[in-house]
Design an enzyme around this catalytic site. Structure first.
Site, PDB file in Angstrom:
ATOM      1  N   GLY A  29      67.616  14.417  69.576  1.00  0.00           N
ATOM      2  CA  GLY A  29      68.772  14.380  70.519  1.00  0.00           C
ATOM      3  C   GLY A  29      70.266  14.727  70.130  1.00  0.00           C
ATOM      4  O   GLY A  29      70.384  14.354  68.800  1.00  0.00           O
ATOM      5  N   ASN A  30      71.180  15.202  70.736  1.00  0.00           N
ATOM      6  CA  ASN A  30      72.567  15.391  70.670  1.00  0.00           C
ATOM      7  C   ASN A  30      73.250  15.474  71.767  1.00  0.00           C
ATOM      8  O   ASN A  30      73.065  15.609  72.829  1.00  0.00           O
ATOM      9  CB  ASN A  30      72.677  16.599  69.466  1.00  0.00           C
ATOM     10  N   THR A  45      73.929  14.921  62.622  1.00  0.00           N
ATOM     11  CA  THR A  45      72.592  15.118  62.216  1.00  0.00           C
ATOM     12  C   THR A  45      71.855  14.034  61.450  1.00  0.00           C
ATOM     13  O   THR A  45      72.633  13.328  60.879  1.00  0.00           O
ATOM     14  CB  THR A  45      72.011  16.431  61.592  1.00  0.00           C
ATOM     15  N   THR A  74      75.126  18.108  63.961  1.00  0.00           N
ATOM     16  CA  THR A  74      73.903  18.486  64.426  1.00  0.00           C
ATOM     17  C   THR A  74      73.527  19.794  64.366  1.00  0.00           C
ATOM     18  O   THR A  74      74.346  20.896  64.622  1.00  0.00           O
ATOM     19  CB  THR A  74      73.705  18.000  66.112  1.00  0.00           C
ATOM     20  N   SER A  75      71.980  19.919  63.950  1.00  0.00           N
ATOM     21  CA  SER A  75      71.777  21.487  63.687  1.00  0.00           C
ATOM     22  C   SER A  75      71.585  22.165  65.077  1.00  0.00           C
ATOM     23  O   SER A  75      71.353  23.343  65.247  1.00  0.00           O
ATOM     24  CB  SER A  75      70.228  21.318  63.213  1.00  0.00           C
ATOM     25  N   GLU A  76      71.996  21.546  66.322  1.00  0.00           N
ATOM     26  CA  GLU A  76      71.803  22.202  67.525  1.00  0.00           C
ATOM     27  C   GLU A  76      73.130  22.452  67.824  1.00  0.00           C
ATOM     28  O   GLU A  76      73.335  22.767  69.253  1.00  0.00           O
ATOM     29  CB  GLU A  76      71.096  21.268  68.530  1.00  0.00           C
ATOM     30  N   HIS A  95      71.529  16.536  75.082  1.00  0.00           N
ATOM     31  CA  HIS A  95      70.016  17.112  74.935  1.00  0.00           C
ATOM     32  C   HIS A  95      69.010  16.005  74.373  1.00  0.00           C
ATOM     33  O   HIS A  95      69.679  14.987  73.406  1.00  0.00           O
ATOM     34  CB  HIS A  95      70.068  18.241  73.650  1.00  0.00           C
ATOM     35  N   HIS A  97      64.835  14.304  74.722  1.00  0.00           N
ATOM     36  CA  HIS A  97      63.111  14.655  74.646  1.00  0.00           C
ATOM     37  C   HIS A  97      62.743  13.470  75.748  1.00  0.00           C
ATOM     38  O   HIS A  97      61.655  12.975  75.254  1.00  0.00           O
ATOM     39  CB  HIS A  97      62.704  14.677  73.613  1.00  0.00           C
ATOM     40  N   HIS A 158      59.550  21.332  73.834  1.00  0.00           N
ATOM     41  CA  HIS A 158      60.726  20.728  73.054  1.00  0.00           C
ATOM     42  C   HIS A 158      61.427  19.836  73.920  1.00  0.00           C
ATOM     43  O   HIS A 158      61.243  18.479  73.271  1.00  0.00           O
ATOM     44  CB  HIS A 158      61.925  21.965  72.576  1.00  0.00           C
TER      45      HIS A 158
HETATM   46 ZN   LIG Z   1      65.609  18.493  70.404  1.00  0.00          ZN
END
Ligand SMILES: [Zn+2]
Length: 262
Positions: A29-30, A45, A74-76, A95, A97, A158
């Site tokens: 998550g982020n 991250t 974060t990578s997102e 974001h 899951h 995802h």
């Molecule tokens: Zn994710």
């Protein structure tokens, strides 16, 4: 705009709520908040979002360049920046899951049936974006066509992304998506879905304008007069009907005011 101090505590608090509710596991998550037109405060991250301190957060500019923070972003971040660029009305993004909604995303199923009136008013439908590898520009590209029109999107195989006028609103939408996914799942278990009909959807469009103002251009849910008992694809005739319903919903909203003007 809240202060940077308030925004940091808001992200830390919301990260804890996501973790406590089981919407994220491990380092998943982020979250982010738009601080001003050039800066975004975002989670790092490689750490649990349930155990962050204010000082763990990172500030980046609109190209993703780190301006402040000890940790790596974060990578997102690309997904967050895409949404902020495309939606000037959005100031907070979540974001996660969550299990049931991510289950639908992993089954290749959008949450697009008019099963619950509150969800129709609040979010319209929750579409499914095609799969994109996490942490790559591919992920943002899969979301791009959906971002202008929806406030909550399932990401195939995802998770879910939601966004709103502030972080709290984005978080609430995440709760709504997961709650609705659980309701939809129960209807699938029961083997029966009693969908709201066209006339009722029309009334809900009117209610959306009255109670929420016009800050969402989300298309109305797909209505199939035959129901969709096994979650499979719609028939051709219901697809045409869906298009006309969507067109009508979008037309109604554009007649009043563009969602990006407020
Ligand atoms: Zn994710």
């Amino acid at each position: 705009m809240p202060s940077q101090f308030q925004s940091r505590s808001e992200i830390v608090k919301t990260g804890k709520m996501l973790h406590q509710r089981g919407y994220i596991a491990a380092c998943d998550g982020n979250l982010s908040i738009r601080l001003n037109k050039n800066q975004v405060l975002v989670t790092p991250t490689g750490m649990s979002k349930g155990g962050m301190k204010s000082s763990d957060l990172v500030i980046v500019d609109m190209s993703g360049r780190k301006l402040k923070g000890r940790r790596d972003v974060t990578s997102e971040i690309g997904m967050h920046l895409l949404i902020y660029r495309m939606r000037p009305d959005v100031n907070g993004i979540v974001h996660a899951h969550p299990r049931t909604a991510t289950g639908f995303a992993a089954a290749g199923m959008a949450l697009d049936q008019p099963l619950a009136c509150e969800v129709v008013i609040g979010l319209g439908q929750i579409p499914l974006a095609p799969y994109g590898t996490p942490g790559t520009p591919e992920l943002a590209r899969t979301l791009e066509p959906l971002v202008p029109q929806y406030d909550a999107i399932l990401m195939a195989n995802h998770g879910v992304v939601t966004y709103g006028v502030d972080l709290q609103s984005a978080y609430m939408k995440m709760e709504t998506v997961e709650h609705f996914a659980q309701i939809a799942l129960v209807t699938h278990i029961l083997g029966r879905q009693q969908l709201l009909d066209d006339a009722e959807l029309d009334k809900l469009i009117a209610a959306r304008h009255k109670y929420l103002g016009v800050n969402s251009a989300a298309a109305m849910p797909v209505h199939s007069s035959n129901g969709d008992r096994n979650g499979s694809c719609q028939s051709q005739s219901s697809k045409s009907k869906t298009r006309s319903l969507r067109d009508r919903a979008i037309l109604r909203q554009s007649e009043i005011v563009s969602p990006f003007e407020n």
